[in-house]
Design a protein around this motif. Structure first.
Motif, PDB file in Angstrom:
ATOM      1  N   GLN A 314      -6.013   0.262  -6.634  1.00  0.00           N
ATOM      2  CA  GLN A 314      -4.660   0.778  -6.425  1.00  0.00           C
ATOM      3  C   GLN A 314      -4.547   1.444  -5.056  1.00  0.00           C
ATOM      4  N   THR A 315      -5.550   2.251  -4.708  1.00  0.00           N
ATOM      5  CA  THR A 315      -5.531   2.958  -3.431  1.00  0.00           C
ATOM      6  C   THR A 315      -5.541   1.977  -2.270  1.00  0.00           C
ATOM      7  N   GLU A 316      -6.424   0.988  -2.356  1.00  0.00           N
ATOM      8  CA  GLU A 316      -6.494  -0.022  -1.294  1.00  0.00           C
ATOM      9  C   GLU A 316      -5.166  -0.745  -1.153  1.00  0.00           C
ATOM     10  N   ALA A 318      -2.134   0.366  -2.118  1.00  0.00           N
ATOM     11  CA  ALA A 318      -1.097   1.279  -1.634  1.00  0.00           C
ATOM     12  C   ALA A 318      -1.150   1.428  -0.129  1.00  0.00           C
ATOM     13  N   LEU A 319      -2.350   1.466   0.425  1.00  0.00           N
ATOM     14  CA  LEU A 319      -2.487   1.659   1.863  1.00  0.00           C
ATOM     15  C   LEU A 319      -2.318   0.362   2.641  1.00  0.00           C
ATOM     16  N   SER A 320      -2.856  -0.736   2.111  1.00  0.00           N
ATOM     17  CA  SER A 320      -2.734  -2.005   2.832  1.00  0.00           C
ATOM     18  C   SER A 320      -1.306  -2.530   2.836  1.00  0.00           C
ATOM     19  N   GLU A 321      -0.555  -2.234   1.750  1.00  0.00           N
ATOM     20  CA  GLU A 321       0.825  -2.693   1.666  1.00  0.00           C
ATOM     21  C   GLU A 321       1.805  -1.718   2.315  1.00  0.00           C
ATOM     22  N   SER A 326      -1.449   2.068   6.779  1.00  0.00           N
ATOM     23  CA  SER A 326      -2.326   1.237   7.614  1.00  0.00           C
ATOM     24  C   SER A 326      -2.433   1.797   9.026  1.00  0.00           C
ATOM     25  N   ALA A 327      -1.313   2.278   9.546  1.00  0.00           N
ATOM     26  CA  ALA A 327      -1.321   2.832  10.899  1.00  0.00           C
ATOM     27  C   ALA A 327      -2.156   4.102  10.981  1.00  0.00           C
ATOM     28  N   VAL A 382      -2.340  11.522  -1.491  1.00  0.00           N
ATOM     29  CA  VAL A 382      -3.406  11.278  -2.463  1.00  0.00           C
ATOM     30  C   VAL A 382      -4.191  10.029  -2.083  1.00  0.00           C
ATOM     31  N   ASN A 383      -3.471   8.950  -1.737  1.00  0.00           N
ATOM     32  CA  ASN A 383      -4.143   7.697  -1.401  1.00  0.00           C
ATOM     33  C   ASN A 383      -4.971   7.826  -0.123  1.00  0.00           C
ATOM     34  N   LEU A 384      -4.444   8.526   0.878  1.00  0.00           N
ATOM     35  CA  LEU A 384      -5.189   8.705   2.122  1.00  0.00           C
ATOM     36  C   LEU A 384      -6.431   9.555   1.897  1.00  0.00           C
ATOM     37  N   ARG A 385      -6.330  10.561   1.024  1.00  0.00           N
ATOM     38  CA  ARG A 385      -7.509  11.385   0.747  1.00  0.00           C
ATOM     39  C   ARG A 385      -8.602  10.557   0.103  1.00  0.00           C
TER      40      ARG A 385
END
Length: 409
Positions: A314-316, A318-321, A326-327, A382-385
């Motif tokens: 989920q984290t991957e 959330a960040l890739s999409e 991503s930036a 949360v996802n970045l952490r």
């Protein structure tokens, strides 16, 4: 005379009779779980820590809607693992997660994860969705479209205990927010027809599923309430005709359902022993998942390992999409810490490489202002952490943003 007598009886019932809270398909009552078979005889299944049994005269617990179909009579000594024959899933962790999800949907009044099934054409997404509906909450509406109108969506959710939205290609921000509230519990209201000031109030927690070719849930708040299952395309030599598959499934359904109730009874006994510390998010689901996993013959650790792997996915996702996520990851790749204002950060993100050039004009999700960037960072904290980047926003005369590389969780 008959109408007059009925009016009197209705009035006494409304104002003097005992009030019963009515439920949709499943309910807790006197410490036991109850499941409405929705047949013409009003039979129900009751489950406790010792056993489950068929009850011919259940208490007043349930309401029904026109779409409800009757459920088959379960068979004692059944086997929920028979459902695995109809799953196009090879990942053992995903098999466990899906079985846990099925059993959890028979337990009301806590926040369930939303099941998101995705895969290429021919991977049997819709078929799996219909089979899940047949086990959990059989209905004339096997799978549904996702209404664009939010009032229609709320009413649809209110009338189903378990609902699967089929072949979805996009989920808007407003719809995503509504689904999140339907999962974790929330109140909805609308004006009652033919009235000036009366409201209809909906308050519920629902079990939900979505399928589509792509992973349509990309907002972090919806993803963290999700369980992701990816299906592979079925080999032509393994493909069955739908009629043959459904006939076989109907024969197995009483045994599958009996296996569900066997597992439920065991899980109810295990649940009080599950420790609440160190559980992942969606903690109530995780706690019940541990109990169900043990009741299925797995360990609690096996479920938690599978669920945490799913959370990492989920984290991957959330960040890739998410273009901002991503930036930020690329921006912090060679940095230990960065501090500055949102305006300064947005300026640097606009110029960090060819992959992110001209995003202001090309991508509608790219922040146009410092305030917009701050809001998006709050959504992704949360996802970045979990990806190894801690975000701190310090208020004051001049709001500061601190990005710090940490050990990924």
């Amino acid at each position: 005379s008959i109408k007059s007598i009925l009016g009197v009886l209705e009035g006494k019932g409304c104002y003097e009779g005992k009030e019963h809270r009515l439920h949709n398909r499943v309910a807790w009552h006197d410490g036991s779980l109850w499941y409405d078979l929705t047949n013409k005889d009003w039979q129900a299944i009751t489950v406790n820590q010792d056993e489950w049994k068929l009850i011919n005269d259940p208490p007043i617990l349930f309401k029904r809607y026109p779409h409800n179909k009757s459920q088959v009579i379960p068979i004692k000594g059944g086997d929920i693992n028979l459902f695995l024959k109809y799953m196009n899933i090879t990942n053992e962790e995903h098999k466990l997660l899906l079985l846990v999800f099925i059993v959890s949907c028979f337990i009301p009044d806590f926040a369930h994860v939303i099941l998101i099934i995705y895969g290429t054409q021919g991977s049997a997404k819709s078929t799996l969705s219909r089979l899940l509906r047949s086990v959990i909450d059989p209905s004339i509406i096997e799978v549904a479209n996702l209404p664009e109108n939010q009032k229609e969506l709320v009413q649809t959710l209110a009338h189903h205990h378990f609902l699967f939205f089929d072949n979805i290609s996009h989920v808007s921000e407003t719809t995503s927010d509504t689904l999140c509230r339907a999962i974790t519990g929330g109140g909805f209201s609308k004006r009652e027809l033919y009235s000036d000031d009366d409201d209809i109030i909906y308050n519920f927690k629902r079990c939900l599923g979505i399928n589509g070719i792509n992973l349509v849930a990309t907002r972090p708040d919806l993803l963290e309430r999700s369980m992701l299952i990816e299906l592979e395309r079925i080999d032509p030599e393994k493909r069955k005709q739908e009629g043959e598959l459904m006939d076989e499934f109907k024969n197995d359904l009483p045994l599958i359902l009996g296996g569900v109730f066997d597992t439920l009874s065991k899980a109810m006994a295990v649940r009080p022993t599950v420790r609440g510390n160190s559980l992942p998010r969606m903690a109530d689901f995780a706690a019940w998942g541990c109990a169900i996993s043990e009741a299925l013959g797995y360990s609690q650790e096996a479920f938690l390992s599978a669920y945490r792997s799913n959370i990492t996915k989920q984290t991957e996702t959330a960040l890739s999409e998410n273009i901002v996520g991503s930036a930020i990851i690329r921006f912090m790749k060679d940095r230990t810490v960065w501090q500055g204002t949102a305006t300064e950060l947005l300026s640097q993100l606009n110029n960090i490489g060819d992959a992110f050039e001209n995003l202001e004009s090309k991508d509608k999700y790219w922040p146009r202002s410092a305030n917009s960037l701050s809001r998006k960072l709050n959504e992704l904290k949360v996802n970045l952490r979990e990806a190894g980047i801690e975000v701190s926003i310090i208020s004051g005369m001049e709001r500061k943003i601190i990005l710090r590389s940490i050990k990924a969780l």
